[in-house]
Design an enzyme around this catalytic site. Structure first.
Site, PDB file in Angstrom:
ATOM      1  N   GLY A 110       0.809  -1.208   0.000  1.00 25.22           N
ATOM      2  CA  GLY A 110       0.000   0.000   0.000  1.00 25.22           C
ATOM      3  C   GLY A 110       0.841   1.256   0.000  1.00 25.22           C
ATOM      4  N   ASP A 135      -7.679  -0.695   2.215  1.00 23.13           N
ATOM      5  CA  ASP A 135      -8.240   0.650   2.372  1.00 23.13           C
ATOM      6  C   ASP A 135      -8.631   1.287   1.038  1.00 23.13           C
ATOM      7  OD1 ASP A 135      -7.956   0.579   5.113  1.00 23.13           O
ATOM      8  OD2 ASP A 135      -5.983   1.514   5.088  1.00 23.13           O
TER       9      ASP A 135
END
Length: 373
Positions: A110, A135
């Site tokens: 990420g 996310d």
């Protein structure tokens, strides 16, 4: 001479990492004749030269496996923990890139992965990244690997909690991951039929949430499900932080540093208890029993969904093709189903938040979901 590429996973684990490794590895070795070596446990493993040879057999049986076969942590090149001691390992990483005769380094993860890859790109390395985070907060791609699975897990949790909420006439608050963005909570809340969805992008009024719940109760619906991002914040807290920032500026102008640090600690404690504070306030307002369920790491574990396996395979194989073409310094993503690349300087240190006019927000409002505003 065969091209040799290194690959590592860094940051939090996420469903679909192994599927991405498989797509990358099979295309790189089987189609383009490359050699691949994996570094264990992210950048700390690369700094120490801890490698795993990735050949045909290494990619068998991992398509449906959660986690990462390489291991991961949140170390960054300039802050690697070795034997319990944090240190700047940039020079060791650069040396090992040359030592292992690497043509490129693939970083899977990420925001940590994107920031670190950009850092190494600025120091001359050929790097390319794959977006993996539940996310879904990385710019440059419609969806990140792992997001779909996490939504499924969270939505199922809301489904299961409905029966308890109905049976006991309770308010049940389901806290999900998402410190800065509400993509996961918004999607799972809509899919699970949550009555209230609270995300970081929309500071909420506790009283308005309570009013919506009481309205349901008065209409005969004596339960409510509240989906909340861990980073959701109330309007009360927004005002608190504004006052705190002003107070800190004043403290820094004329007092000791220790007093400033003490004040900052008070702010952090206030922020950490926001979901519990919400539960207490809702119970006070509505007189309904309120319980909190924190999904935590459950959202990141387990078998990736079919959608995530397809996405991971698509991006992993595309990554191999881009390396073959000599394309570096980019993150590989998708837009409207098509593979796209985004320069790392447009991804690193950036966050993709939910636009307030997004179709999901509009859809949630139209089915009667309260968003706290």
């Amino acid at each position: 001479m065969k091209k040799r590429i290194g690959v590592l996973t860094t940051g939090g684990d996420s469903p679909g990492i192994n599927a991405a490794l498989r797509g990358l590895g099979k295309a790189a070795t089987g189609v383009y004749g490359m050699e691949i070596i994996g570094f264990q446990d992210g950048f700390s493993g690369m700094a120490q030269g801890l490698t795993v040879e990735l050949e045909g057999s290494a990619f068998s049986g991992i398509l449906t496996t959660g986690g990462t076969i390489l291991g991961t942590n949140r170390d960054r090149p300039d802050r690697v923990i070795i034997d319990g001691v944090p240190q700047d390992a940039t020079s060791q990483i650069l040396q090992n890139f040359d030592k292992f005769n690497l043509h490129a380094l693939v970083c899977i993860g990420g925001s940590d992965a994107q920031d670190s890859a950009y850092y190494l790109m600025q120091r001359g390395l050929n790097v390319i990244t794959l977006p993996v985070t539940i996310d879904n907060d990385l710019p440059g791609t419609d969806t990140s690997i792992g997001f779909d699975t996490a939504v499924e897990v969270a939505a199922e949790a809301i489904d299961r909690l409905h029966s308890t909420a109905i049976s006991h006439h309770r308010i049940i608050i389901v806290e999900m991951m998402g410190r800065e963005t509400g993509w996961l909570t918004l999607a799972a809340g809509i899919a699970g039929g949550a009555d209230v969805i609270l995300i970081p992008e929309i500071p909420y009024h506790t009283e308005k949430v309570a009013e919506a719940i009481l309205k349901r109760s008065h209409s005969g619906k004596r339960f409510s499900l509240v989906a909340v991002s861990e980073g959701a914040i109330s309007q009360e807290s927004v005002r608190f932080f504004e006052k705190a920032r002003l107070a800190n500026r004043r403290l820094r102008q004329g007092t000791e540093q220790s007093e400033v640090e003490q004040r900052l600690e008070e702010i952090e404690k206030h922020a950490a208890g926001d979901t519990l504070h919400l539960a207490n306030r809702l119970e006070d307002f509505t007189k309904l029993e309120t319980r909190i369920t924190i999904l935590g790491y459950l959202q990141r574990g387990g078998t990736p969904s079919a959608t995530d396996r397809v996405l991971a395979t698509q991006l992993g194989t595309a990554c191999a093709a881009l390396i073959q073409e000599g394309v570096f310094g980019v993150m590989v993503g998708t837009r409207s189903g098509t593979v796209v690349t985004t320069p790392l300087d447009q991804v690193a240190h950036q966050t993709k938040t939910v636009p307030l006019d997004h179709a999901w927000i509009q859809g949630a409002r139209l089915v009667g979901v309260n968003l706290g505003d």
